[in-house]
Design an enzyme around this catalytic site. Sequence first.
Site, short mmCIF file in Angstrom:
data_model
loop_
_atom_site.label_atom_id
_atom_site.label_comp_id
_atom_site.label_asym_id
_atom_site.label_seq_id
_atom_site.Cartn_x
_atom_site.Cartn_y
_atom_site.Cartn_z
N ILE A 24 0.84 -1.20 0.00
CA ILE A 24 0.00 0.00 0.00
C ILE A 24 0.88 1.26 0.00
O ILE A 24 0.61 2.23 -0.72
CB ILE A 24 -0.99 -0.02 1.18
CG1 ILE A 24 -1.82 -1.32 1.12
CG2 ILE A 24 -1.93 1.20 1.13
CD1 ILE A 24 -2.70 -1.58 2.30
N SER A 128 -7.18 -0.68 10.79
CA SER A 128 -7.78 -1.87 10.16
C SER A 128 -9.16 -2.15 10.73
O SER A 128 -9.43 -1.85 11.91
CB SER A 128 -6.86 -3.06 10.46
OG SER A 128 -7.48 -4.26 10.08
N TYR A 152 -2.80 -8.92 16.21
CA TYR A 152 -2.64 -7.93 15.14
C TYR A 152 -3.66 -6.80 15.33
O TYR A 152 -3.31 -5.61 15.35
CB TYR A 152 -2.84 -8.61 13.77
CG TYR A 152 -3.03 -7.63 12.65
CD1 TYR A 152 -1.95 -6.91 12.15
CD2 TYR A 152 -4.30 -7.39 12.09
CE1 TYR A 152 -2.13 -5.98 11.12
CE2 TYR A 152 -4.47 -6.47 11.07
CZ TYR A 152 -3.39 -5.77 10.59
OH TYR A 152 -3.57 -4.84 9.60
N LYS A 156 -3.19 -2.63 16.38
CA LYS A 156 -3.74 -1.49 15.62
C LYS A 156 -4.59 -0.61 16.54
O LYS A 156 -4.54 0.62 16.48
CB LYS A 156 -4.57 -2.00 14.44
CG LYS A 156 -3.75 -2.67 13.35
CD LYS A 156 -3.08 -1.63 12.46
CE LYS A 156 -2.23 -2.24 11.39
NZ LYS A 156 -1.59 -1.28 10.52
N1 UFG Z 1 -9.19 -17.35 2.00
C1 UFG Z 1 -9.35 -18.62 1.49
N2 UFG Z 1 -8.26 -19.26 0.99
C2 UFG Z 1 -7.02 -18.71 0.98
C3 UFG Z 1 -6.86 -17.40 1.51
C4 UFG Z 1 -7.97 -16.75 2.02
O1 UFG Z 1 -10.45 -19.17 1.47
O2 UFG Z 1 -6.06 -19.37 0.53
C5 UFG Z 1 -10.36 -16.64 2.53
C6 UFG Z 1 -10.22 -16.23 3.99
O3 UFG Z 1 -10.61 -17.30 4.81
C7 UFG Z 1 -11.14 -15.02 4.04
C8 UFG Z 1 -11.05 -14.40 2.64
O4 UFG Z 1 -10.51 -15.45 1.81
O5 UFG Z 1 -12.44 -15.43 4.24
C9 UFG Z 1 -10.10 -13.22 2.59
O6 UFG Z 1 -8.88 -13.59 3.19
P1 UFG Z 1 -7.57 -12.69 3.17
O7 UFG Z 1 -6.51 -13.45 3.89
O8 UFG Z 1 -7.32 -12.23 1.79
O9 UFG Z 1 -7.99 -11.42 3.99
P2 UFG Z 1 -8.55 -11.32 5.49
O10 UFG Z 1 -9.99 -10.97 5.37
O11 UFG Z 1 -8.23 -12.47 6.33
O12 UFG Z 1 -7.59 -10.20 6.05
C10 UFG Z 1 -7.70 -8.86 5.74
C11 UFG Z 1 -6.35 -8.20 5.79
C12 UFG Z 1 -5.82 -8.19 7.19
C13 UFG Z 1 -6.82 -7.59 8.11
C14 UFG Z 1 -8.11 -8.33 7.97
C15 UFG Z 1 -9.16 -7.72 8.83
O13 UFG Z 1 -5.47 -8.86 4.94
O14 UFG Z 1 -4.61 -7.45 7.24
O15 UFG Z 1 -8.55 -8.27 6.64
O16 UFG Z 1 -9.98 -8.72 9.32
F1 UFG Z 1 -6.43 -7.69 9.38
#
Ligand code: UFG
Length: 340
Positions: A24, A128, A152, A156
């Site tokens: 970012i 966040s 985490y 924040k």
């Molecule tokens: N997911 C999968 N398979 C994968 C990766 C992710 O099914 O291989 C799912 C996760 O379970 C989630 C969605 O895709 O439901 C999004 O996952 P991300 O890891 O891309 O993002 P998150 O929602 O977990 O995390 C984001 C930011 C974090 C922040 C968070 C806030 O990346 O930094 O939102 O809850 F903290």
Amino acid sequence: MKTTMHPINNTKPNILVVGGAGYIGSHMCKFLVRHGYTPVVLDSLVYGHKEAVKWGPFYKGSMENKDLLGHIFQKHKISAVMHFAAYCYVGESVTEPAKYYRNNVSNTAILLEEMIKYRINNFIFSSSCATYGEPVDIPMKEDHPQNPVNPYGRTKLMVEQMLEDFHHAYGIRHICLRYFNAAGADPECEIGEDHRPETHLIPLVLQAALGKKEGISIFGDDYPTADGTCIRDYIHVYDLAQAHLLALEKLLNGFSAGHYNLGNGEGHSVKEVIRHASKITGQVIPVQIAGRRKGDPAVLVGSSKKAIETLGWKPQFADLETIVETAWKWHKAHPEGYAT
Ligand code: UFG
């Protein structure tokens, strides 16, 4: 100090971008230059990429290095600091909380103390939606209870609280921007998203489309959502940058303190993201259903009404298709990610 590849002749103030070699932060630097500001990048390169620093002077170092901060503040007459340098692996923050409290909280306190010493009063913080924890109301507004469910998110929230205290005691003016799911890339393809390790859904799906991974694991298809997979609010990285610019100008015009959500107010399920990616890339993306990932709420969608109405924020890349398309363009051009 190294000067980077794009010459800059801007007349607006110099902005210190801590974490400017990251995903970012690097998009922010390009956006700042486009709008007349000069970014000065400080990045430890622990997670950032040297190749992503293409605008403004660059210093390799940590925000806990007081001498380096003092040098930068004096040499570049910094008007405001944007902080993108937090560690952000939710899972790792559970197993190695010390690393997160040290970098995300203690080192931020050092950065702020040095700002106070050099009378730099404007601070924009990458917060966040993880500060909210389990949603009580969807879409989540800024006054949603803040009960983070992992270290985490707690780091924040602690910085948000620290900023409130520093505002009252030392006059630090600040805006905390609570991102939902940052995604997408520079449509001109100069910079993009490259986390190592990668844990985020969209880049992983695109790596699968490129054949760099066998497929994608869906973490749970038994959530109480229409298709059983988790719903998230994806927001383009340049729309985040636009909000930072508006926040910066608000602070430079004398605003004192505020918090804003940044999301599109629309949720997309994991299956929906994979479907879009398959259509955009023209590839079949093999999928397997895995167990739920610990700590994943079923639905995270934010209301950004406040940012739209009071910052004047106008997201330009709001639909999921555009977000995935810009990310795909970068991944296709950089299948191995950054070289450095
Ligand atoms: N997911 C999968 N398979 C994968 C990766 C992710 O099914 O291989 C799912 C996760 O379970 C989630 C969605 O895709 O439901 C999004 O996952 P991300 O890891 O891309 O993002 P998150 O929602 O977990 O995390 C984001 C930011 C974090 C922040 C968070 C806030 O990346 O930094 O939102 O809850 F903290």
